[in-house]
Design an enzyme around this catalytic site. Structure first.
Site, PDB file in Angstrom:
ATOM      1  CG  ASP A 178      -0.942  -2.700   4.952  1.00 30.75           C
ATOM      2  OD1 ASP A 178      -1.068  -1.671   4.269  1.00 30.75           O
ATOM      3  OD2 ASP A 178      -0.380  -3.723   4.519  1.00 30.75           O
TER       4      ASP A 178
ATOM      5  CG  ASN B 105       5.830 -12.723   4.202  1.00 31.06           C
ATOM      6  OD1 ASN B 105       4.969 -12.186   3.518  1.00 31.06           O
ATOM      7  ND2 ASN B 105       6.108 -12.348   5.427  1.00 31.06           N
TER       8      ASN B 105
ATOM      9  CG  HIS C  83       2.583  -9.755   3.927  1.00 32.38           C
ATOM     10  ND1 HIS C  83       3.671  -9.157   4.534  1.00 32.38           N
ATOM     11  CD2 HIS C  83       2.344  -9.008   2.815  1.00 32.38           C
ATOM     12  CE1 HIS C  83       4.053  -8.110   3.821  1.00 32.38           C
ATOM     13  NE2 HIS C  83       3.281  -8.000   2.780  1.00 32.38           N
TER      14      HIS C  83
ATOM     15  CD  GLU D 235       4.336 -10.157   8.011  1.00 29.51           C
ATOM     16  OE1 GLU D 235       4.173 -10.759   6.931  1.00 29.51           O
ATOM     17  OE2 GLU D 235       5.184  -9.260   8.165  1.00 29.51           O
TER      18      GLU D 235
HETATM   19  C1  GLP Z   1       3.559  -4.646   1.624  1.00 29.81           C
HETATM   20  C2  GLP Z   1       2.206  -4.131   2.123  1.00 29.81           C
HETATM   21  C3  GLP Z   1       1.059  -4.810   1.440  1.00 29.81           C
HETATM   22  C4  GLP Z   1       1.401  -4.921  -0.024  1.00 29.81           C
HETATM   23  C5  GLP Z   1       2.472  -5.993  -0.147  1.00 29.81           C
HETATM   24  C6  GLP Z   1       3.052  -6.119  -1.536  1.00 29.81           C
HETATM   25  O1  GLP Z   1       4.410  -4.911   2.677  1.00 29.81           O
HETATM   26  N1  GLP Z   1       2.029  -4.237   3.541  1.00 29.81           N
HETATM   27  O2  GLP Z   1      -0.133  -4.093   1.656  1.00 29.81           O
HETATM   28  O3  GLP Z   1       0.272  -5.283  -0.758  1.00 29.81           O
HETATM   29  O4  GLP Z   1       3.488  -5.828   0.823  1.00 29.81           O
HETATM   30  O5  GLP Z   1       3.798  -4.984  -1.882  1.00 29.81           O
HETATM   31  P1  GLP Z   1       4.336  -4.710  -3.349  1.00 29.81           P
HETATM   32  O6  GLP Z   1       3.128  -4.441  -4.190  1.00 29.81           O
HETATM   33  O7  GLP Z   1       5.214  -3.488  -3.223  1.00 29.81           O
HETATM   34  O8  GLP Z   1       5.057  -5.924  -3.789  1.00 29.81           O
END
Ligand code: GLP
Length: 241
Positions: free
Chosen positions: A67, A136, A138, A143
């Protein structure tokens, strides 16, 4: 789905790195999709160390984007690309031709989605996808409410994602849209690994793993994947029954 709980994020990262290195040892030209975000940072450190110490050749491995924030260039330190560049691509000297990332500043983002879908298909599908979980629920930028049948797509980001995402940037940055692989690509990956660490992920991990599967918590679809690993530290697993 196999759930493993580790005493510390460090042990979790070592084990996760080993799974990825094993994949590359078995299939040197594997197609990997590795998430950005804070959770896998330590894992990537151990992959680099493990590859160097054990002479594991990553020169044929292909990487595809999970992403990216729409409108944020690869040169921005908060971009997913920059993070992977710093933690994996540069330390392992991955050739640019083996890196297939969304250009989220492209004029035609639908064409960009199609380009990435096509690359995945041409390379025979994703062998291993390593993902984190958003606050949330995702995965990537899939989402809550997302269709499980989507491939790469552009999406309006949830307000929680817009707010939490600020942690990756050094100044307040508008984050209205994301470009992401879809849940169809997640479900079609040969192996999926979901990582979560810390108390703050405990409530959403409980929902994803213990509630009925629904688009309300996209990460919950992992329950239906046939080769899935959920690797948690004891804090993230703290609310599981
Ligand atoms: C982000 C990214 C995801 C990531 C997730 C968790 O927004 N789009 O690819 O895996 O949220 O992030 P984190 O590891 O910083 O908690």
């Amino acid at each position: 789905m196999q759930i493993d709980i580790f005493d510390s994020p460090d042990i979790l990262a070592q084990l996760t790195a080993r799974k990825i290195i094993d994949m590359v040892s078995r299939k040197p030209n594997a197609l990997l999709c590795l998430a950005g975000g804070e959770t896998p940072r330590l894992t990537y450190q151990y992959i680099v160390e493990g590859a160097k110490n054990n002479g594991i050749d990553f020169s044929l491995v292909q990487f595809v984007s999970l992403d990216e924030w729409v409108g944020i260039p690869a040169s921005n330190k908060g971009s997913c690309y920059y993070f992977l560049h710093e933690t994996i691509f540069e330390p392992l000297a991955i050739k640019q031709t083996n890196i297939h990332f969304f250009n989220s500043t492209a004029g035609n983002l639908s064409a960009e989605c199609e380009r990435i879908n096509q690359i995945i298909q041409n390379l025979g599908g994703i062998d291993l996808m390593l993902v984190g979980i958003g606050m949330n629920g995702h995965i990537g930028f899939n989402e809550p409410g997302i269709s499980p049948y989507l491939f790469a797509h552009v999406i309006e980001l949830d307000i929680i994602t817009q707010q939490v995402g600020q942690k990756y940037f050094s100044e307040i940055t508008p984050l209205q849209k994301g470009i992401s692989l879809g849940m169809a690509q997640f479900m079609q990956s040969g192996m999926v690994i979901l990582l979560a660490t810390g108390n703050k992920k405990a409530p959403i991990i409980k929902k994803a793993l213990e509630e009925n599967v629904s688009a309300a918590v996209p990460a919950g679809f992992i329950q239906e994947h046939t080769n899935a690993f959920v690797l948690l530290d004891s804090e993230a697993a703290g609310l599981l029954s």
